[in-house]
Scaffold this motif. Sequence first.
Motif, mmCIF file in Angstrom:
data_model
loop_
_atom_site.group_PDB
_atom_site.id
_atom_site.type_symbol
_atom_site.label_atom_id
_atom_site.label_comp_id
_atom_site.label_asym_id
_atom_site.label_seq_id
_atom_site.Cartn_x
_atom_site.Cartn_y
_atom_site.Cartn_z
ATOM 1 N N TYR A 119 0.812 -1.319 0.040
ATOM 2 C CA TYR A 119 0.168 -0.130 0.055
ATOM 3 C C TYR A 119 0.800 1.205 0.093
ATOM 4 N N ALA A 120 0.444 2.452 -0.446
ATOM 5 C CA ALA A 120 0.881 3.727 -0.529
ATOM 6 C C ALA A 120 0.279 4.299 0.727
ATOM 7 N N THR A 121 0.869 5.134 1.480
ATOM 8 C CA THR A 121 0.217 5.815 2.615
ATOM 9 C C THR A 121 0.880 7.132 2.570
ATOM 10 N N LEU A 133 -6.201 14.519 3.780
ATOM 11 C CA LEU A 133 -5.301 15.122 2.651
ATOM 12 C C LEU A 133 -5.429 16.734 2.534
ATOM 13 N N GLU A 134 -6.741 17.081 2.438
ATOM 14 C CA GLU A 134 -7.001 18.800 2.337
ATOM 15 C C GLU A 134 -6.247 19.373 3.467
ATOM 16 N N ASP A 135 -5.965 18.963 4.365
ATOM 17 C CA ASP A 135 -5.226 19.508 5.566
ATOM 18 C C ASP A 135 -3.991 19.636 5.204
ATOM 19 N N LEU A 136 -3.295 19.100 4.191
ATOM 20 C CA LEU A 136 -1.989 19.361 3.800
ATOM 21 C C LEU A 136 -1.574 20.658 3.312
ATOM 22 N N LYS A 137 -2.664 21.201 2.746
ATOM 23 C CA LYS A 137 -2.215 22.488 1.805
ATOM 24 C C LYS A 137 -1.469 23.304 2.993
ATOM 25 N N GLY A 138 -0.359 23.851 2.373
ATOM 26 C CA GLY A 138 0.522 24.777 2.909
ATOM 27 C C GLY A 138 1.401 24.227 4.027
ATOM 28 N N LYS A 139 1.391 22.837 3.933
ATOM 29 C CA LYS A 139 2.210 22.258 4.928
ATOM 30 C C LYS A 139 3.465 21.734 4.159
ATOM 31 N N THR A 140 4.406 20.984 4.824
ATOM 32 C CA THR A 140 5.582 20.514 4.321
ATOM 33 C C THR A 140 5.308 18.860 4.288
ATOM 34 N N ILE A 141 5.712 18.300 3.078
ATOM 35 C CA ILE A 141 5.836 16.965 2.957
ATOM 36 C C ILE A 141 7.048 16.362 2.293
ATOM 37 N N ALA A 142 7.070 15.237 2.760
ATOM 38 C CA ALA A 142 8.220 14.272 2.008
ATOM 39 C C ALA A 142 7.879 13.205 1.099
ATOM 40 N N GLN A 214 8.951 7.554 17.175
ATOM 41 C CA GLN A 214 7.506 8.191 17.396
ATOM 42 C C GLN A 214 6.438 7.313 16.889
ATOM 43 N N LYS A 215 5.254 7.927 17.238
ATOM 44 C CA LYS A 215 4.103 7.225 16.661
ATOM 45 C C LYS A 215 3.430 8.063 15.559
ATOM 46 N N TYR A 216 2.783 7.308 14.472
ATOM 47 C CA TYR A 216 2.446 8.030 13.295
ATOM 48 C C TYR A 216 0.932 7.450 13.262
ATOM 49 N N ARG A 217 0.160 8.304 12.636
ATOM 50 C CA ARG A 217 -1.235 8.037 12.079
ATOM 51 C C ARG A 217 -1.265 8.160 10.446
ATOM 52 N N ILE A 218 -1.909 6.878 9.905
ATOM 53 C CA ILE A 218 -2.372 7.276 8.516
ATOM 54 C C ILE A 218 -3.632 8.004 8.342
ATOM 55 N N ILE A 219 -3.382 9.091 7.377
ATOM 56 C CA ILE A 219 -4.342 9.797 6.907
ATOM 57 C C ILE A 219 -4.816 9.610 5.524
ATOM 58 N N TRP A 220 -4.292 8.501 4.726
ATOM 59 C CA TRP A 220 -4.718 8.333 3.359
ATOM 60 C C TRP A 220 -3.835 6.837 3.313
ATOM 61 N N LYS A 221 -4.616 5.971 2.613
ATOM 62 C CA LYS A 221 -4.020 4.684 2.084
ATOM 63 C C LYS A 221 -4.517 4.308 0.925
ATOM 64 N N SER A 222 -3.821 3.711 -0.003
ATOM 65 C CA SER A 222 -4.191 3.552 -1.471
ATOM 66 C C SER A 222 -4.837 2.255 -1.450
ATOM 67 N N ALA A 223 -5.483 1.911 -2.465
ATOM 68 C CA ALA A 223 -6.169 0.581 -2.882
ATOM 69 C C ALA A 223 -4.762 -0.433 -2.733
ATOM 70 N N PRO A 224 -5.289 -1.667 -2.526
ATOM 71 C CA PRO A 224 -4.117 -2.845 -2.731
ATOM 72 C C PRO A 224 -3.256 -2.659 -4.059
ATOM 73 N N ILE A 225 -2.058 -2.363 -3.645
ATOM 74 C CA ILE A 225 -1.187 -2.648 -5.132
ATOM 75 C C ILE A 225 -0.596 -3.884 -5.258
ATOM 76 N N PRO A 226 -0.967 -4.737 -6.286
ATOM 77 C CA PRO A 226 -0.188 -5.957 -6.583
ATOM 78 C C PRO A 226 1.256 -5.711 -6.928
ATOM 79 N N ASN A 227 1.790 -6.729 -6.457
ATOM 80 C CA ASN A 227 3.381 -6.848 -6.613
ATOM 81 C C ASN A 227 3.621 -7.012 -8.112
#
Length: 297
Positions: A119-121, A133-142, A214-227
Amino acid sequence: MIKQTLLALASVLFFSSAQAQTLVAAVEKAPSEITIGVIPGGNPEILREQGLALAKELQAKINIPVNIYVSKNYAGLVEAMKTKKVDFAFFSSSTYVHAEEQAQAKVLLKKVWNHPYYYATVIVPVKSKIKKLEDLKGKTIAFVDEQSSSGYLYPKVALQKKGLNDKSFKEVIFSGNHSASVQLLEAHKVDAAAVFSDDEQGKEGAWIQFGAKQKYRIIWKSAPIPNDPFCVRQDFYDEYPKITHTLMFALIDILDQATDKKIYSEILGTQTLMPATSKQYDPVKEMVKALNIELKP
């Protein structure tokens, strides 16, 4: 007799037998030989050795001469299937989309590492005020890099659906790998990161595997991605369906029965294989279409 033939864009590692007999000759004619395409990686000498060994072992099981065709890139491998230089091939999941359209590739199996899917998260610190995801506007992402499926491409499609692009963020950092993205989060240098997870719950996420404190929380997860899939050329399958299935299960048996699970790692990069269908790759097809990804050499 084993021989190696060098081609302009690829090399063929060839293992042949003078009097090969097919196990299914009684019910359908057999091809004079079978060619399986793979992508080079790592040590070329080890790749050569593994290719010859795999060809020999497969031939012993199906009694048909087997070639291992080593392409220089995925575009060359798709072209090789299109021009019938290869009958079977291992593709990346995104390259399979192009192979299905351009070379009538039919998916048979998929590689399995820890799970048949990943999965992509997008993750944030557990105490972050970012909830969606909408809350990420104006934030910093890696992100990982522009070619990373789970570390950029899949999240990019999801962000686009929310009206966000790279310019929507205060800063976008391409870290180079998943571990580095986790480290950026750990150091509080970014507000969120796009990384892989081997399971749906995130118990085997990149942040767990790379020892985040530290502990992290998933705010978005993709559909299953096949190998990555193992495919056959459709016209070969139509002419030799029983031989196709004999080879499929011979390949599964070889990997499952191997005492050394890394015996073909340079060629297959996996420990086992399992049956797959074209529909399982619908999320990949959606991603390729949404981002208009072209197949480049």
